[in-house]
Write a protein that holds these residues in place. Structure first.
Motif, mmCIF file in Angstrom:
data_model
loop_
_atom_site.group_PDB
_atom_site.id
_atom_site.type_symbol
_atom_site.label_atom_id
_atom_site.label_comp_id
_atom_site.label_asym_id
_atom_site.label_seq_id
_atom_site.Cartn_x
_atom_site.Cartn_y
_atom_site.Cartn_z
ATOM 1 N N SER A 51 0.859 -1.182 0.000
ATOM 2 C CA SER A 51 0.000 0.000 0.000
ATOM 3 C C SER A 51 0.898 1.235 0.000
ATOM 4 O O SER A 51 2.058 1.168 0.393
ATOM 5 C CB SER A 51 -0.923 0.007 1.226
ATOM 6 O OG SER A 51 -0.166 0.150 2.407
ATOM 7 N N LYS A 52 0.341 2.353 -0.437
ATOM 8 C CA LYS A 52 1.148 3.565 -0.566
ATOM 9 C C LYS A 52 1.198 4.354 0.739
ATOM 10 O O LYS A 52 0.184 4.529 1.406
ATOM 11 C CB LYS A 52 0.590 4.447 -1.677
ATOM 12 C CG LYS A 52 0.785 3.866 -3.067
ATOM 13 C CD LYS A 52 0.312 4.829 -4.138
ATOM 14 C CE LYS A 52 0.569 4.259 -5.524
ATOM 15 N NZ LYS A 52 0.141 5.205 -6.585
ATOM 16 N N GLN A 53 2.391 4.815 1.066
ATOM 17 C CA GLN A 53 2.559 5.689 2.219
ATOM 18 C C GLN A 53 2.359 7.135 1.777
ATOM 19 O O GLN A 53 2.170 7.423 0.591
ATOM 20 C CB GLN A 53 3.941 5.480 2.817
ATOM 21 C CG GLN A 53 4.185 4.044 3.274
ATOM 22 C CD GLN A 53 5.566 3.844 3.842
ATOM 23 O OE1 GLN A 53 6.193 4.786 4.303
ATOM 24 N NE2 GLN A 53 6.043 2.597 3.803
ATOM 25 N N ARG A 54 2.401 8.044 2.723
ATOM 26 C CA ARG A 54 2.054 9.439 2.403
ATOM 27 C C ARG A 54 3.040 10.066 1.413
ATOM 28 O O ARG A 54 2.683 11.010 0.710
ATOM 29 C CB ARG A 54 1.962 10.268 3.678
ATOM 30 C CG ARG A 54 3.272 10.440 4.431
ATOM 31 C CD ARG A 54 3.044 11.224 5.714
ATOM 32 N NE ARG A 54 2.553 12.579 5.430
ATOM 33 C CZ ARG A 54 2.051 13.394 6.356
ATOM 34 N NH1 ARG A 54 1.939 12.980 7.608
ATOM 35 N NH2 ARG A 54 1.647 14.594 6.041
ATOM 36 N N VAL A 57 1.639 8.645 -2.422
ATOM 37 C CA VAL A 57 0.358 8.936 -3.062
ATOM 38 C C VAL A 57 0.450 10.227 -3.861
ATOM 39 O O VAL A 57 1.278 11.096 -3.573
ATOM 40 C CB VAL A 57 -0.783 9.032 -2.023
ATOM 41 C CG1 VAL A 57 -0.981 7.713 -1.319
ATOM 42 C CG2 VAL A 57 -0.508 10.145 -1.030
ATOM 43 N N LYS A 79 -1.988 14.769 1.620
ATOM 44 C CA LYS A 79 -1.580 13.368 1.541
ATOM 45 C C LYS A 79 -1.462 12.721 2.918
ATOM 46 O O LYS A 79 -1.079 11.564 3.038
ATOM 47 C CB LYS A 79 -0.237 13.259 0.808
ATOM 48 C CG LYS A 79 -0.296 13.748 -0.631
ATOM 49 C CD LYS A 79 0.903 13.332 -1.440
ATOM 50 C CE LYS A 79 2.166 14.025 -0.986
ATOM 51 N NZ LYS A 79 3.328 13.647 -1.834
ATOM 52 N N SER A 80 -1.845 13.458 3.960
ATOM 53 C CA SER A 80 -1.813 12.921 5.316
ATOM 54 C C SER A 80 -2.764 11.726 5.432
ATOM 55 O O SER A 80 -3.837 11.709 4.809
ATOM 56 C CB SER A 80 -2.228 14.001 6.312
ATOM 57 O OG SER A 80 -2.501 13.424 7.572
ATOM 58 N N PRO A 81 -2.403 10.706 6.207
ATOM 59 C CA PRO A 81 -3.303 9.551 6.414
ATOM 60 C C PRO A 81 -4.651 9.941 7.012
ATOM 61 O O PRO A 81 -5.598 9.154 6.974
ATOM 62 C CB PRO A 81 -2.508 8.677 7.390
ATOM 63 C CG PRO A 81 -1.091 9.065 7.194
ATOM 64 C CD PRO A 81 -1.113 10.526 6.872
ATOM 65 N N GLY A 87 -2.073 8.712 2.379
ATOM 66 C CA GLY A 87 -1.292 7.490 2.536
ATOM 67 C C GLY A 87 -1.811 6.641 3.684
ATOM 68 O O GLY A 87 -2.587 7.097 4.522
ATOM 69 N N ARG A 88 -1.378 5.388 3.701
ATOM 70 C CA ARG A 88 -1.818 4.485 4.759
ATOM 71 C C ARG A 88 -0.731 4.366 5.831
ATOM 72 O O ARG A 88 0.460 4.252 5.510
ATOM 73 C CB ARG A 88 -2.107 3.105 4.176
ATOM 74 C CG ARG A 88 -2.626 2.112 5.202
ATOM 75 C CD ARG A 88 -3.072 0.821 4.559
ATOM 76 N NE ARG A 88 -3.478 -0.132 5.573
ATOM 77 C CZ ARG A 88 -3.848 -1.379 5.307
ATOM 78 N NH1 ARG A 88 -3.871 -1.799 4.056
ATOM 79 N NH2 ARG A 88 -4.192 -2.191 6.276
ATOM 80 N N VAL A 89 -1.145 4.355 7.082
ATOM 81 C CA VAL A 89 -0.198 4.253 8.185
ATOM 82 C C VAL A 89 0.176 2.790 8.407
ATOM 83 O O VAL A 89 -0.688 1.929 8.553
ATOM 84 C CB VAL A 89 -0.807 4.830 9.482
ATOM 85 C CG1 VAL A 89 0.187 4.722 10.621
ATOM 86 C CG2 VAL A 89 -1.234 6.272 9.276
ATOM 87 N N GLY A 91 1.175 0.466 6.498
ATOM 88 C CA GLY A 91 0.577 -0.461 5.540
ATOM 89 C C GLY A 91 1.519 -1.599 5.176
ATOM 90 O O GLY A 91 2.708 -1.587 5.522
#
Length: 208
Positions: A51-54, A57, A79-81, A87-89, A91
């Motif tokens: 998954s994409k982090q911040r 994305v 782009k903060s979770p 993004g995903r924290v 992930g």
């Protein structure tokens, strides 16, 4: 342990084979079986999840609002979770799930699995199966004759038999495997083991 050799009609041929007690009659070790099955299943995992982090994305890096005076929390990027599409924290990231087991432990696990099947009377020995061409109907008839048609069957071959192996592919409850490739997971996953005559010798030599 001695088992009678059966023909393709399920009748005894008058011959018998000996299953070595060093392979089919050991003191089973459940934890060894657990570890070997766990390793087998771990090896099947691709580990390509991601998954994409911040920082990965798509989105602007513009600060959304001024730092102070709005009465709300400080926000630095869309782009903060915390925001939809951000993004995903923590992930998932690609990883290798495989791990190492000692050869002796893996051999013990296979002997334990085969012992359980022998004790349960789930092993059949059949004479050599020579097919001129792949025929699913022949394997279905064999399963009926051996009274294993309602079970998950593992056919153990002493050597490669392309026509027989191809004949199994359309039967969801039947799988063929070479004796030298027998593993704990396949043995424990099957309800019945059908060994083509000669396969037991390969296992006796390989695991004794």
């Amino acid at each position: 342990m001695e088992l009678a050799v059966l023909n393709t009609q399920g009748n005894e041929t008058g011959r018998k084979v000996v299953l070595s007690d060093a392979v089919f009659g050991v003191e089973a070790n459940d934890h060894a079986i657990y570890l070997d099955v766990k390793q087998y299943l771990a090896d099947q995992r691709q580990g390509t999840h991601k998954s994409k982090q911040r920082n990965e994305v798509a989105g602007s890096t513009r600060k959304l609002k001024r730092q102070k005076g709005t009465g709300g929390a400080r926000a630095g990027s869309i782009k903060s979770p915390l925001y939809p599409g951000g993004g995903r924290v923590f992930g998932p990231v690609p990883r290798d799930y495989s791990f190492k087991l000692n050869k002796k432990l893996k051999a013990l696990a296979r002997r334990s699995a085969l012992t359980y099947k022998a004790q349960a009377g789930a092993i059949r020995i059949v004479e050599a199966l020579n097919l001129d061409a792949p025929r699913t109907k022949t394997l279905v008839a064999l399963a009926d004759a051996l009274k294993v048609a309602d079970k998950k069957v593992l056919i153990v071959l002493p050597e490669s038999n392309p026509n027989l192996q191809l004949s199994c592919r359309n039967i969801p409850y039947v799988k063929a495997i070479l004796a030298q490739n027998v593993n704990t997971y396949e043995v424990m996953n099957a309800s019945a083991l059908v060994m083509v005559e000669g396969a037991e010798n390969v296992l006796n030599v390989m695991l004794a």
